[in-house]
Design a protein around this motif. Structure first.
Motif: not given
Length: 429
Positions: A286-293, A295-300, A338-350
Motif C-alpha cells: 500500500m505504501g509503494i502505491e504512492t512512492l513516486s508522489l 519521493m517528489d515531495r521529499h526531494c523538493e 529525479k532527485g537526491a532523496s531527503s536524507l542528509f546531515t549538517f554540522a554545527l559550529k558549536d
C-alpha cells in the motif's frame, strides 16, 4: 497486465497485484496462513523438488509476500526478488547465498552504523570478513579484492551523509574480478535510482523506510538482476555446484536468471527463517502505491531545507548531494536524475553539545531512529545509530560528533524550516 513496458508510476500500483480469483478483492489480500493444501502427493513432491512454483509453508513464502516480491522486481528491473523480515536480514540472506567460511567482501566505509557493526563484527561468526574502504578511491577498492572476495557492497545514497556512489565505476571493477556488485538502495528507492541499470547484480532494501513510508512495519528485500553468470568460475558453489538437499540440483544450470532467488528461498529462508509476515507485506504494498508522489515531495522539501541550512550562521556545512556545493553533485544527474532523496546531515559550529540541544528543542521533527517517513525525522547519529563505532569510524561514515542527521518529510517546507530555525536559536543561545 499488458506486455507493453509500463511507467514506474503504473507499476508501483499494478505490478504483482491482480483481483483475487476467489473473491474478486481488488487489493492484494492478507493471506494469514502458515500452510497450504496440496492437490495430491505428486503436487507436493513437485513443489518440494522445485519442479513447480507454488506455496508450501509461510516460512518460505506466502501469496501476499509473493505479490510484493513481484512488485519490487518490476520496480527495480530485476528478474526476481526475495522479501524478508528486515533490511539487516536482507543483507545476511544475500551474503549467505554467495559466501562460505574464509570468504570476504569489500564494502564502502560510508554506511549506516548498524551495517558497519554487522560487517565488522557479526558476520565473523559465519567465518566471513569485510574490508571497509573509501569507494571513491577505486584503486583502494581494487587493492582490497583478493582471491577470497565474493562481492563489492555499497549504498547508492549513503546513510547518514547522503553521499552518492559511482555505481558504474564499481560495477566495472566487480565485473573485472567476476564478482557481484551489491547495492543497498534504501535511501534512493527504485524511483530515484535503479542500480541494475548501472551494473549492479543484487539490490537490497530496507522496506521499513521510504517504500512503506509510514513507519508502521519492518521488512527487507533483495532484488536479483538475473544477469550474473554464477557458473563462470568456481566462486559460487551454492549456485553452480550440485546441492545435496535437492538431489544434486545445480541451481544456476536449472533455473538460469531465477537461480539466486530460488536458492535464497529454498536454502537461505528455509534454514535462517528470516520471514516477512503477510501483514507487513500488505502495508508495504500500500505504501509503494504512492512512492513516486512522496519521493517528489521529499526531494523538493529536502532541497529547500538544505539550501536554507547552508546559509545559516550556526551551520558549518551541509552534505545534501542536491546542493551545487556537494562534491558528488555531478552524480545526481547520472545516478539519481529525479532527485537526491531527503536524507542528509549538517554540522554545527558549536559542536556536540549544540547538537544535543538542537535535538531536544525541535517540535515538528520527531526524534527517532528511523528514516523515510512522511514525517520529518531527526537524530544525532554519533550518540545513537553510530554510537558503537569509534570516532574515526564515525567521521568516515559521515556521522561525526558535531553532525545531525535529518530525514525531511512531506510536510510544508516552510513549517519544517521554521521548526529548525527556532531549535537552532535555542541550541546556539
Amino acid at each position: 497486465m499488458s506486455e507493453t513496458p509500463q511507467a514506474f508510476e503504473t507499476l508501483q500500483i499494478h505490478a504483482g497485484a491482480k483481483p483475487d480469483p476467489a473473491t474478486g478483492a481488488r487489493q492484494v489480500p492478507i493471506y494469514q496462513t502458515t500452510a497450504y493444501a496440496f492437490r495430491d502427493a505428486d503436487h507436493a513432491a513437485a513443489l518440494f523438488n522445485l519442479q513447480e512454483v507454488g506455496f508450501i509453508y509461510s516460512r518460505l513464502t506466502n501469496p501476499t509476500v509473493f505479490a510484493l516480491q513481484d512488485r519490487m522486481a518490476a520496480l527495480e528491473g530485476g528478474a526476481g526478488a526475495v522479501a524478508c523480515s528486515s533490511g539487516h536480514a536482507a543483507q545476511i540472506l544475500a551474503l549467505f547465498t554467495i559466501m562460505g567460511p574464509g570468504m570476504n567482501i569489500v564494502s564502502s566505509n560510508r554506511l549506516y552504523g548498524g551495517t558497519v557493526t554487522q560487517f565488522t563484527q557479526t558476520i565473523r561468526r559465519f567465518g566471513w570478513s569485510a574490508s571497509l574502504v573509501d569507494i571513491d578511491d577505486t584503486a583502494a577498492v581494487e587493492a582490497a579484492i583478493d582471491e577470497n572476495t565474493r562481492a563489492i557492497f555499497c549504498e547508492s545514497i549513503a546513510n547518514p551523509g547522503g553521499h552518492i556512489a559511482d555505481l558504474p565505476a564499481l560495477a566495472e571493477i566487480a565485473d573485472r574480478h567476476g564478482i557481484p556488485l551489491i547495492v543497498d538502495n534504501t535511501t534512493a528507492t527504485p524511483y530515484l535510482c535503479r542500480p541494475i541499470e548501472h551494473g549492479a547484480t543484487l539490490v537490497i532494501h530496507s522496506l521499513t523506510k521510504y517504500l512503506t513510508g509510514n513507519g508502521t512495519v519492518t521488512g527487507g528485500c533483495i532484488v536479483d538482476s538475473g544477469k550474473f553468470d554464477w557458473s563462470a568460475n568456481d566462486k559460487f558453489p551454492s549456485l553452480s555446484q550440485p546441492e545435496p538437499a535437492y538431489h544434486g540440483l545445480k541451481f544456476h544450470e536449472a533455473l538460469g536468471p531465477l537461480a539466486f532467488m530460488f536458492n535464497a528461498i529454498a536454502v537461505g529462508m528455509r534454514d535462517l527463517g528470516m520471514t516477512l509476515n503477510p501483514q507487513a507485506a500488505h502495508y508495504t504494498m500500500m505504501g509503494i502505491e504512492t512512492l513516486s508522489l512522496r519521493m517528489d515531495r521529499h526531494c523538493e522539501n529536502a532541497l529547500k531545507v538544505a539550501q536554507w541550512l547552508e546559509n545559516h550562521p550556526a551551520v558549518d556545512h551541509v552534505t545534501y548531494a542536491g546542493l551545487p556545493s556537494s562534491p558528488v553533485y555531478d552524480r545526481v544527474a547520472k545516478i539519481c536524475p529525479k532527485g537526491a532523496s531527503s536524507l542528509f546531515t549538517f554540522a554545527l559550529k558549536d559542536g556536540y553539545a549544540a547538537c544535543v540541544k538542537l535535538i531536544d528543542s525541535v517540535e515538528l521533527f520527531s526524534h527517532v531512529a528511523n528514516l523515510g517517513d512522511t514525517r520529518s525525522l531527526i537524530i544525532h547519529s554519533a550518540s545513537t545509530t553510530h554510537r558503537q563505532l569509534t570516532e574515526a569510524q564515525q567521521v568516515a561514515a559521515g556521522a561525526a560528533p558535531n553532525v545531525v542527521r535529518v530525514s525531511i518529510g512531506t510536510e510544508n517546507a516552510d513549517d519544517i524550516i521554521a521548526d529548525l530555525e527556532q531549535a537552532l536559536a535555542k541550541a546556539t543561545a
